[in-house]
Each structure stands twice: as structure tokens, then as C-alpha cells.
Design an enzyme around this catalytic site. Structure first.
Site, mmCIF file in Angstrom:
data_model
loop_
_atom_site.group_PDB
_atom_site.id
_atom_site.type_symbol
_atom_site.label_atom_id
_atom_site.label_comp_id
_atom_site.label_asym_id
_atom_site.label_seq_id
_atom_site.Cartn_x
_atom_site.Cartn_y
_atom_site.Cartn_z
ATOM 1 C CB VAL A 248 24.605 2.567 0.890
ATOM 2 C CG1 VAL A 248 26.036 2.742 1.008
ATOM 3 C CG2 VAL A 248 23.872 3.677 1.581
ATOM 4 N N GLY B 92 25.582 0.487 -5.550
ATOM 5 C CA GLY B 92 26.752 0.806 -6.165
ATOM 6 C C GLY B 92 26.557 2.056 -6.970
ATOM 7 C CE LYS B 93 22.073 6.519 -4.547
ATOM 8 N NZ LYS B 93 22.465 7.586 -4.172
ATOM 9 C CB THR C 299 18.420 11.752 -3.743
ATOM 10 O OG1 THR C 299 18.066 10.695 -4.807
ATOM 11 C CG2 THR C 299 18.331 13.205 -4.385
ATOM 12 C CE LYS D 61 26.725 -3.836 -5.945
ATOM 13 N NZ LYS D 61 26.722 -3.786 -4.295
ATOM 14 C CB SER E 261 -4.937 32.149 31.942
ATOM 15 O OG SER E 261 -5.945 32.402 30.800
ATOM 16 C CB SER F 237 -6.612 30.272 20.415
ATOM 17 O OG SER F 237 -7.152 31.377 21.461
#
Lengths: 302, 632
Positions: B33, B36-37, B111, B166, B471, B541
Site C-alpha cells: 500500500v 504508491g502502487k 494485486t 518516491k 460405533s 475412515s
């Protein structure tokens, strides 16, 4: 990835053809949304190229709001006949029954019922699992982030934050029953590319794009063409004959004209090159608030 | 439309003619950010008239409402298209922007630079020919500069612009610039770039963007825009061997059979020989068909339809190659994999691998190491999580043809898709084929599975018992085996606990180990069915995907999934081994049903309502089902 030999238009063309072929190969029941506008004209032209010498292997769908310009419907019928297309027309019967229209119900409700709802009805009815649309990423901020294969849930919703990553030209075409994708072959085209390609390929478009004397009234800062007698004139409004044309086409009460004398493609392109407003400026639908297109798209609007 | 041309019209016609020669360049911008993109892209859009007044008006009002520039124009808002991004002031996804000059049309993948968004950068870089890597002149090369450069190189981008931004804030000092360039070049020698062009600039002040800066007379190189307009990329694409992944078989009538697709690399002429490497079948090109007429020759990037002089069996997913230079065919390869899902990679699990137009089933057979994107260090790994990159061996269910990614970005790249969620979970670039698979041939044996089974007077089958711990799987399986034994059938019972004492004693209970556990048991069960046995497998499983993998190993009709559907409350109440109590107390991690998922079967052949019927009744149901299917 680019190739120096091919011009930008030929590269865009090849990319679109690739997308058409991928969708047809991977989906059972695709359809192309045909809105009659210039982008649809280009999309249709590319579809014919993609499958030649075979005919286009899917039907066209027009979701008719009953408020399109008369000339659009005439053009549609002419094209269908000329190219031997399989055209499906859907009009939301609930909307018709309730008499929904832009003048009586406002643009937002009209668009929601006649366009978005109508589209969903048609997609459900025919069980389409993929729908081609002519949207471009340069049109609007939320479109700039949409995938070429854009996933929709079984209720047609778009979730912008959970989009599938899309790399190279390898598309993930897997959906569960009931889910679908919207495919956008024109994603990387700009408005100027579209016009240059129409010129290069001599693609027929609706005459409303060319300037002519037409009856218009000015309302809310837009020039609205009085296309039929369903338009209630407000006090002090008298239709004036002005030389106007349209940059985009939709429902006539929601589409603003611009004053222009550009009556052929070179003149239109020349006007574009000096234009300082975007084409969507003429659309009431985007103007409610920023983020409104994103919201509509989440709900299923194209 | 047929008006006579006036002077302006002929000017515009000249313009339109020149547009037909215009090229295209796709590039990606990398930077955070603060570099300076957004200002840079905003400026390129503005200077090339891609920003309109109504967009500017919206931008002005948005800048006041949610901007981060104190009410001044916040170009980031132009690029951050989604409402969530504007409100949170972050960029969360890849956005594509367009601008054009008289020479080229540009597609910019924008991006975000944050570490957690490796996924987005890789996505944006996958289609880019060039990368603009932004550096803040005051800060110099940062960790993220290395990260961006590594990812750009991983995705095969050869051309880089090192945009030292810059410069106005360091008094346009050439020493600052030179030092950064020197440091970068040293670091970049390890990366596979062909061309690094450093440019000192100020996006905010407009220095060296379009016009040469008066403030930096010491800089003699190109401006940013002139370099973007003139740089040559992919020059050798046409000289590479012909590759044509077939997308669609074009068959309008009985007299025409064409293969439609886009040429990935090289060129093709009528009369040229082609081969499909997987089958080894070859032919010659009869015609190159397009809507605009037949072509004598077609080049990389063109979408065409090819007809051949021989009727050979070719379908979607095949790749037509130059006869004298074909791609590799193998069912194993090494690749670098970028993981893109919140759910971690499980080596051994089957995923769908899509390379070009070809889809196959593939698993990671070995995860060699992962690569730290900040330090480029290699570390050992058992799984990959979101945004991690690993070097993996892949094993596919069939041989496919491909190239190394460094030779061909189109035929050497793939995506991985989860078979159940259908999400795109990974993206890979192929390093090389592994030929081990070709050197181990199947030993053919004279006594086959049919002979073995016939001698025993039975059909081989697998009864796969799945369900929560407690189970009743093993108890019921045991009862079924007793009944089968009494009937004179040959059986074997593979029990989860018992196998973990021997064959699988090296495996733990992480998701990755659970997958490997099931893979080994599945393979063992397959050997036993080969031997003609009725094999009973009693394993929790928990994952649908591995049960499907086991199913795929057997012939149709041999695999019976038996879902012992006992509610968790009952299993926990029983708690025969005292495991639930320990899991609840936090003493056992990754316990199925407590802190690890159990994915309920959707198409089990047999469902036993474990809490409701007796073991005897359950065994009878299963015996009845086997009888009905003719197994016994």
C-alpha cells in the site's frame, strides 16, 4: 501471455474463442444471454467464429422487460432470422401480471423484477448450467474483480469474497447439480476495443447507436427518448426532436441519450476518443449508490 | 453509414488502420500500500485517458467519505472495487485494469502485497508477461521485495521493471537509486530473470512516468511508459515446438472432423506432421480452418480448427505436438505447488488435476519440502496450508503429456481441484517428469485373480466398515466374518487398531497421516481381493475422499461401503476404550467427532443403524446384501 504477431484485437478475439470452447466442452447445457446491445453483437459474432463450421451449439436467451426500444426488438428478429439462431425469449409473468414498469414502480424495482427475477426464472426453467454474458471488466469496479468463469450458487448468488482463483487460461468448470457459472468471454475488452472490433469486422448493431433525429425529453439530467405512448409526460415536458445517439442500450425509460451527430462508426470512435464520461453514466441503474452494482450482482443480476 | 468521408473522417480512418497493428502487453504490479502502487496505476489510467469525469466525480466523493488521503483523491479507491475493500481500506483480490497508448493495449493485474495474499499475486502473475516491482526509495529493498520477486520468477516472468518510486522524497539522489539497484541485482542473480530494467520515478510528481524528468538528468534510460510500450516479451514463443491442446472436436456433419483449440506455442503449416504423444498416433495437417477462411500457416496464440489427413482417434485433453519434438508423457512428475485453500493439502489424497484441457486424478506422493517465500529457505513439511509453496512429487491415475514450465508456461502449468467442494485449491508449475514409473513394469502372472477366486468358490469383495469410534464397526465386522467362515468362505479382517500396531505404526492422527493410513489399507485390501478373499475393513475412515480412493482401487461391484451410523452421544456413552473422555479432557488431539470431522457417507451400499439394532441383526443384513449381489 502475448504474441507480437497478433494485434491486440486478434489476441482478445482468440481469448474469447478459447473461453467459448471451454464452456461448451465442460458443461451440459450452456446458454448465451443476448441483450441485443453492441456487446451482445460482438459476443454473438465471436460465438459464430468459435464453432465454425459447426453452428452455435447453444441457444440464445433474451430476458425481455417489455420496455426495450422498439428498434431493439426489430433488430433482434432480423438477426435471429439471418443467422438461424435458436432464440428463447422470457418475460417474467408475475411482473406482467402485477403491471410492473419503470414509471409506475421505479427503476430499482422494475429492474429487479423484470430483469434479475426474470433471468433467474429462465435459468431455473431451462436448467442451464452455464450462461455466457457480455460483461467487461472496464465497465464498473466490482466487475474488475470478477472471474471469467464466475461461480453461482444454486440460488444464483455471487459471493465476491469466495471466488475461485483463476490462473493461466485453465478454468475450473466443476459445479454441483443446481449450481452454475456465468462465463464472460469479453472480460478483457474495453469499450474502445468493442467499437474498433465492430468496425474491423463490420458487425451489425442496432441503429440506435448512430445519431439521428429522435423525440427526447430531459428528465433528472438525462435525455430520455419517448419511444412509445406508455411514457407519461410531466408538466411542461414536450418531446423535442434532437440529433442523439445511445452509448448503451437497455429499457428506454432508463437509458439516457447523448447529443451527437456521429452517424457512422469512425465518427462514433472519434467521439469516444475525446469523451470524458464513461458509458455507464447513461444508466440509471448504477446511480443509486456506489456498491449498488456489486449488490445487484450478488443477487443474480448479470 | 455510407456518408462521404470528410477530412476528419479520413484522419480517424488512418487512426483505425493503425489500431489494427497495435500490440498487447499484460503486466502485474507488485508492491504494498505504501509504495504508491495505486497512485502509479491511477496516473497511468489518467494520463492515457482511461479515467472519465463521472468516475472522477465518484472518486472525489468516495475519497471524502472513506478515503485515506485526508480528503484528497485516493486512487486506491478506484482500484478497490468491492465494497468490503473500500470500507476496510484493503485490497483483497486481483483486479484487472486497462489502458492503451497508440502502440499497445495494456492489461494490468493489480494485486495486494500482504503476505497472506500470495494466492492473489500468483493468480495475477500467471497471465503476465512482465512485472513492475515497486520499491519505496526511502526504504530500499524489503522482505516483501524479495517475496514479490520470488513469486514473479516462480510464475515464469522473465521481464522485470524495478520501479524505484518516491524519488522526490530522497531529493532525486542518484546514489540512493544506484545503491538499491546494486543490492537488487545481487539478490536477483538467483532468480530466473532475463531482463531487469531499473527506473527511478515519482508516481505522485510524474517523474519519468511518461516524460523524462528534469529532476533526474543523470538518468538516461527509458521512461516507464516508453519501456512498457517497447519491451519485447515472449520473442521465442513461435520458435518453440508446436503444442496444440485439443479443446473441442468440431463435427458439424459426417464429412468434417476438426480439432478446435488455441496454439500454445510454435506454428503449424498445412502438410506438417503432428503426433499425439500419449497414444503415439501421428498424421499430417490437411487444413487449418477458421471462420474467416482457411490458413496456410497459424502461430502461437491463434484459435483455430485443424483437420488431419488420417482418421486417428483424438479427443479433448489430447495435445497435438510437432512430430520431431513432442512433449513428455508420464504419470509422475515433480512440481512446485502453491496452496490456495483454507483446508490444508493432504498428501495421498486424490485431487483433480487440470492441465490445459486435460483433467486427471492425481495425488501428492511425496512432499519434499516447503519454500519460505521471505527467505527462500527450504523446510521439511507434512502438509501445506493457505499461501504456502511446496516442492512435491505427483502421481496421476493415467499418463498425460506436458512440458516443463520453464519451457512452456501453457503446457507446464496446472490447477488442483478438490473433488468434493469443487474449489480450486492449488496451482502448480511442473519441474520435470519422474521416470521411475516407466521403469517398473507390471509383472504378468499366470494365475490371476479370477483363477484364485474360482478355486475358493467365491467372488472377492471388500466390506468397508466406516463410522465413529465406538460405533460398533469392529464388533459387527467380527460377527460377519464368523458367519462367512461358518459358510466356508475365505475371509480376512483388517482392523484399524491392529493395523496401526504393525503396517501403519509410523503414522499419527493428523489429517495427513489419516489419509496415508487409509491409502495403505486400501492397497492392502486390493491385494487381498486379488488373492480372491472377502476382505472386511474396519476403519473410522472419516473422510469421503479417501473412502472414494479405496473404492476406486476395486473393480465395479466389489466394494461395499458399510456405514455404521451410531449417533455420537451413544458412542460417547459407550466409550469402551475410554477415548472420548480423554479427548474431551484435551488429552487426545484430532479425535474424530470431537475436534476432527467425520464426513457422513452419501452413497453407502449398506447402512446399519448402530444404536437401534443388535449386532446379530446387523450381521444378518450384511450377509443378506452379499447374497443378493451374488458374492456368496
Amino acid at each position: 501471455m502475448s504474441n507480437a504477431r497478433l494485434s491486440h484485437l486478434r489476441q482478445l478475439e482468440a481469448e474469447s474463442i478459447h473461453i467459448f470452447r471451454e464452456v461448451v466442452s465442460e458443461f451440459e447445457n450452456p446458454v448465451m444471454l443476448y441483450s441485443i446491445g453492441k456487446d451482445s453483437s460482438v459476443l454473438l459474432h465471436l460465438a459464430r467464429k468459435a464453432f465454425y463450421p459447426s453452428p452455435i451449439p447453444f441457444p440464445m436467451l433474451h430476458v425481455d422487460t417489455t420496455w426495450k426500444f422498439k428498434e431493439m426488438i426489430e433488430f433482434r428478429e432480423k438477426i435471429v432470422k439471418e443467422y438461424g439462431l435458436n432464440l428463447l425469449v422470457h418475460i417474467n409473468p408475475d411482473g406482467v401480471e402485477r403491471g410492473v414498469g419503470p414509471f409506475t414502480h421505479g427503476s430499482a424495482l422494475h429492474t429487479d423484477v423484470m430483469k434479475t427475477e426474470g433471468l433467474k426464472q429462465a435459468l431455473d426453467h431451462y436448467k442451464f448450467d452455464a450462461a455466457f454474458g457480455g460483461a467487461r471488466r472496464d465497465e464498473e469496479a466490482s466487475r474488475a474483480k470478477e472471474r471469467i468463469f464466475s461461480f453461482r450458487t444454486d440460488t444464483h448468488r455471487w459471493d465476491p469474497k469466495a471466488q475461485r482463483p483463476e490462473l493461466w487460461n485453465t478454468y475450473n468448470a466443476r459445479v454441483h447439480p443446481g449450481e452454475s457459472i456465468r462465463a464472460f468471454p469479453l472480460s478483457n475488452w474495453t469499450e474502445l476495443d468493442i467499437w474498433q472490433y465492430i468496425y474491423l469486422e463490420q458487425i451489425p448493431i442496432v441503429p440506435l447507436y448512430f445519431a439521428a433525429k429522435r423525440p427526447v425529453v430531459e428528465r433528472d439530467g438525462m435525455m430520455i427518448m419517448v419511444d412509445d405512448d406508455r411514457m407519461p409526460l410531466e408538466e411542461g415536458e414536450t418531446p423535442e426532436m434532437k440529433s442523439v445517439r445511445f452509448r448503451t442500450l437497455g429499457c428506454y425509460p432508463l437509458t439516457g441519450a447523448i447529443e451527437s451527430t456521429a452517424s457512422d462508426l469512425p465518427e462514433i470512435i472519434q467521439e469516444m476518443l475525446v469523451a470524458r464520461t464513461s458509458e455507464r453514466q447513461g444508466r440509471l441503474i448504477d446511480k443509486d449508490q456506489s456498491g449498488s452494482m456489486e449488490r445487484k450482482k450478488q443477487e443474480g443480476y448479470f | 453509414m455510407n456518408q462521404p468521408l470528410d477530412t476528419t473522417n479520413s484522419e480517424i480512418n488512418d487512426y483505425l488502420k493503425s489500431q489494427e497493428q497495435k500490440g498487447m502487453l499484460r503486466f502485474i504490479t507488485c508492491g504494498s500500500v505504501d509504495d504508491g502502487k495505486s497512485t502509479l496505476i491511477g496516473r497511468l489510467l489518467w494520463d492515457s485517458k482511461m479515467l472519465f469525469e463521472d468516475q472522477l466525480a465518484t472518486l472525489a466523493s468516495e475519497s471524502k467519505r472513506v478515503g485515506t488521503q485526508g480528503g484528497k483523491l485516493d486512487y486506491a479507491l478506484l482500484l478497490d472495487g468491492l465494497q468490503a475493500e473500500r470500507e476496510q481500506g484493503i485490497t483483497i483480490d486481483v483486479a484487472y485494469r486497462f489502458f492503451a497508448t497508440d502502440k499497445r493495449k495494456f492489461i494490468v493485474a493489480d494485486t495486494p502485497g500482504h503476505e497472506q495474499y500470495t494466492r492473489n499475486m500468483v493468480t495475477g502473475a500467471s497471465t503476465a508477461d512482465l512485472a513492475v516491482i515497486l520499491i519505496d526509495a526511502r526504504k530500499g529493498i524489503l522482505t516483501q521485495t524479495m517475496r514479490h520477486s520470488f513469486l514473479v520468477s516462480l510464475l515464469g516472468i522473465k521481464n522485470v521493471i524495478l520501479a524505484v518510486n518516491k524519488m522526490d522524497l530522497v531529493d532525486y539522489d542518484s546514489n540512493v537509486f544506484n545503491k538499491i539497484v546494486e543490492e537488487y541485482n545481487e539478490f536477483a542473480t538467483d532468480l530466473a530473470f532475463e531482463n531487469v530494467t531499473p527506473i527511478p520515478l515519482s508516481a505522485l510528481a510524474g517523474d519519468n512516468i511518461i516524460a523524462h524528468s528534469e529532476n533526474m538528468r543523470w538518468y538516461l534510460g527509458p521512461t516507464l511508459l516508453s519501456h512498457l510500450e517497447d519491451v519485447q516479451v515472449d520473442e521465442d514463443l513461435e520458435d518453440k515446438p508446436f503444442r496444440f491442446p485439443v479443446q473441442w472436436v468440431n463435427r458439424p456433419n459426417l464429412d468434417f472432423r476438426g480439432f478446435s483449440g488455441t496454439i500454445s506455442s510454435g506454428s503449424i503449416r498445412v502438410g506438417d506432421g503432428i503426433v499425439e504423444p500419449a497414444s503415439g498416433k501421428s498424421s499430417t495437417v490437411k487444413d487449418i480452418v477458421t471462420f474467416d477462411g482457411s490458413l496456410d500457416v497459424a502461430y502461437a496464440g491463434q484459435a483455430i480448427t485443424i483437420t488431419l489427413n488420417d482418421e486417428i482417434d483424438i479427443s479433448r485433453g489430447d495435445t497435438l505436438c510437432a512430430l520431431q519434438d513432442r512433449s513428455v508423457t508420464a504419470d509422475q512428475f515433480e512440481a512446485k505447488l502453491v496452496w490456495m485453500s483454507n483446508e490444508e493439502l493432504l498428501p495421498g489424497r486424490n485431487y483433480i488435476l487440470k492441465i490445459g484441457t486435460n483433467s486427471s486424478t492425481a495425488r501428492v506422493s511425496a512432499l519434499k519440502h516447503k519454500i519460505n517465500v521471505n527467505t527462500l529457505e527450504h523446510t521439511a513439511a507434512k502438509t501445506l496450508s493457505l499461501n504456502e509453496i511446496g516442492v512435491c512429487n505427483f502421481a496421476l491415475d493415467k499418463a498425460i503429456s506436458f512440458d516443463a514450465y520453464c519451457d512452456n508456461r501453457k503446457t507446464g502449468s496446472f490447477i488442483l481441484i478438490d473433488r468434493f467442494s469443487n474449489e480450486t485449491v492449488g496451482a502448480g508449475v511442473i519441474d520435470f517428469a519422474l521416470r521411475r514409473s516407466e521403469n517398473i513394469h507390471w509383472q504378468s502372472v499366470d494365475i490371476n485373480r479370477k483363477a484364485r477366486a474360482e478355486q475358493k468358490g467365491q467372488q472377492p469383495a471388500v466390506l468397508w466398515f466406516t463410522g465413529l469410534s465406538g460405533s460398533g464397526k469392529s464388533t459387527i465386522a467380527n460377527q460377519v466374518e464368523k458367519k462367512l467362515h461358518a459358510m466356508g468362505k475365505h475371509t480376512y479382517l483388517l482392523d484399524g487398531d491392529n493395523v496401526r500396531h504393525g503396517l501403519n505404526k509410523d503414522l499419527g492422527f493428523t489429517d495427513a497421516d489419516r489419509v496415508e493410513n487409509i491409502r495403505r489399507v486400501g492397497e492392502t485390501a486390493r491385494l487381498m481381493t486379488d488373492a480372491g478373499l472377502i476382505t472386511l475393513v474396519s476403519f473410522i475412515s472419516p473422510f469421503r475422499s479417501e473412502r472414494q480412493m479405496a473404492r476406486n482401487l476395486m473393480d465395479d461391484g466389489e466394494f461395499f461401503e458399510v456405514f455404521v451410523d451410531t449417533p455420537l452421544e451413544i458412542c460417547e456413552q459407550r466409550d469402551i476404550k475410554g477415548l472420548y473422555a480423554k479427548a474431551r479432557a484435551g488429552e487426545i488431539k484430532n479425535f474424530t467427532g470431537i475436534d476432527s470431522d467425520y464426513e457422513v457417507p452419501q452413497n453407502a451400499e449398506i447402512i446399519i443403524e448402530g444404536g437401534k439394532i443388535s449386532v446379530e441383526a446387523a450381521a444378518d443384513i450384511i450377509i443378506a446384501a452379499l447374497t443378493e449381489k451374488g458374492i456368496i
